[in-house]
Design an enzyme around this catalytic site. Sequence first.
Site, PDB file in Angstrom:
ATOM      1  N   ASP A   1     -45.301  25.824  58.725  1.00  0.00           N
ATOM      2  CA  ASP A   1     -46.486  25.415  57.612  1.00  0.00           C
ATOM      3  C   ASP A   1     -46.900  24.172  58.127  1.00  0.00           C
ATOM      4  O   ASP A   1     -46.495  23.329  58.984  1.00  0.00           O
ATOM      5  CB  ASP A   1     -45.828  25.445  56.209  1.00  0.00           C
ATOM      6  CG  ASP A   1     -44.477  24.699  55.719  1.00  0.00           C
ATOM      7  OD1 ASP A   1     -44.248  23.652  56.860  1.00  0.00           O
ATOM      8  OD2 ASP A   1     -43.796  25.013  55.129  1.00  0.00           O
TER       9      ASP A   1
ATOM     10  N   LYS B   1     -49.136  27.890  55.022  1.00  0.00           N
ATOM     11  CA  LYS B   1     -48.315  28.711  54.004  1.00  0.00           C
ATOM     12  C   LYS B   1     -48.783  28.382  52.834  1.00  0.00           C
ATOM     13  O   LYS B   1     -49.281  27.347  52.526  1.00  0.00           O
ATOM     14  CB  LYS B   1     -46.916  28.107  54.237  1.00  0.00           C
ATOM     15  CG  LYS B   1     -45.941  29.048  53.297  1.00  0.00           C
ATOM     16  CD  LYS B   1     -44.536  28.737  53.512  1.00  0.00           C
ATOM     17  CE  LYS B   1     -43.773  27.379  53.111  1.00  0.00           C
ATOM     18  NZ  LYS B   1     -42.436  27.135  53.395  1.00  0.00           N
TER      19      LYS B   1
ATOM     20  N   ARG C   1     -47.674  29.282  48.932  1.00  0.00           N
ATOM     21  CA  ARG C   1     -46.462  29.653  47.887  1.00  0.00           C
ATOM     22  C   ARG C   1     -46.980  29.922  46.462  1.00  0.00           C
ATOM     23  O   ARG C   1     -47.438  28.966  46.068  1.00  0.00           O
ATOM     24  CB  ARG C   1     -45.288  28.917  48.113  1.00  0.00           C
ATOM     25  CG  ARG C   1     -44.141  29.258  47.579  1.00  0.00           C
ATOM     26  CD  ARG C   1     -42.853  28.158  47.589  1.00  0.00           C
ATOM     27  NE  ARG C   1     -42.337  28.112  48.998  1.00  0.00           N
ATOM     28  CZ  ARG C   1     -41.337  28.865  49.266  1.00  0.00           C
ATOM     29  NH1 ARG C   1     -40.683  29.730  48.555  1.00  0.00           N
ATOM     30  NH2 ARG C   1     -40.787  28.610  50.510  1.00  0.00           N
TER      31      ARG C   1
HETATM   32  C1  R5P Z   1     -40.918  24.153  52.207  1.00  0.00           C
HETATM   33  O1  R5P Z   1     -41.801  23.745  52.344  1.00  0.00           O
HETATM   34  C2  R5P Z   1     -39.696  23.948  53.018  1.00  0.00           C
HETATM   35  O2  R5P Z   1     -40.311  23.086  54.134  1.00  0.00           O
HETATM   36  C3  R5P Z   1     -39.177  25.233  53.708  1.00  0.00           C
HETATM   37  O3  R5P Z   1     -40.243  25.753  54.695  1.00  0.00           O
HETATM   38  C4  R5P Z   1     -38.796  26.181  52.811  1.00  0.00           C
HETATM   39  O4  R5P Z   1     -38.114  25.451  51.764  1.00  0.00           O
HETATM   40  C5  R5P Z   1     -37.889  27.270  53.406  1.00  0.00           C
HETATM   41  O5  R5P Z   1     -37.457  28.088  52.457  1.00  0.00           O
HETATM   42  P1  R5P Z   1     -37.447  29.806  52.569  1.00  0.00           P
HETATM   43  O6  R5P Z   1     -36.205  29.781  53.655  1.00  0.00           O
HETATM   44  O7  R5P Z   1     -36.958  30.115  51.201  1.00  0.00           O
HETATM   45  O8  R5P Z   1     -38.566  30.357  52.775  1.00  0.00           O
END
Ligand code: R5P
Length: 299
Positions: free
Chosen positions: A168, A191, A193
């Site tokens: 991301d 990304k 979410r």
């Molecule tokens: C979010 O912006 C963080 O940088 C990580 O990409 C995220 O927290 C990863 O979480 P998960 O493993 O649940 O996708």
Amino acid sequence: MVSAVIIDGTASNGIGKALANEMKLQLINIEAKDLPDGESYVRIPKAISNKIAVIVQSLYPPQNKHIVELLLIIDAVKSLNPNKIVLIIPYLAYARQNKRFMTGEPASIQLLLRLFKCAGAHALITIDPHKPKSLTMFKGKVLAIEPIRLFSDALSAYKGKAVILAPDVGALSKAKALASLMENKFTFLEKDRDKKTGMISLKAGQNFNFEKLPVIIIDDVISTGSTVIQATRFAKSHDASKVIVVASHLIMAGDCYKRMKTAGISKIIGTNTIPNSKALVQDVSKLIAENLKTILDSL
Ligand code: R5P
């Protein structure tokens, strides 16, 4: 110069001991227990008056318990009249809730940083805290360490022979830094979410073909694994020969490891900010020691 002592918290994953060895400082193991009613109890069994107390406590799961224990440790330390209190928090929990994304939410990390300061901490060192800018909420000296050098050392076999992928835009600066150290190309995904369900979707940030090269995905945290698993699918469908994942903090909740393996991730590299027996773990103690010297000199 005022001497310092290392106070090993209830969750330091060996980093407190390693730091004390590295810096030839006295190590104090605290007394800690869970009371029958579920409350936590801590005690510092040694004198620390007029010394700089360096408390090492990582906030990995169970995060809430480790946070309360840290607050209790700071209060207990403060009662013993140290010269100053320095916190070393290798994994800073709640760093991703750095603001109110929706009305009615807490700005969790801002609250935690205020609590640490209010309890008596003068300085804070942490590793890769998601958004380093949010640390400005801590009104004291702050250092955020990026462990990119440790990753490039672990990945030396791929120098000049892989592509670094940020899953991301938030991870783009890490991908650039790692690519620069390893003399590799880099690219990124975008990304999205869903704020309510947490479901993510990824799309290419730019046109890219991995040309049968290994792809190294880099992120700050692997929590459920969804981000790196989806990024792996993207890389594989765009001609990656294999996928390696590196992240500073390996929470890897639930069946995350199994899902990462099923997705075809060939290697996982992280650090010891969180205990993990399944990945190749790089020790952050020396990096912290280098930065702690700077903080101690400045207090
Ligand atoms: C979010 O912006 C963080 O940088 C990580 O990409 C995220 O927290 C990863 O979480 P998960 O493993 O649940 O996708």
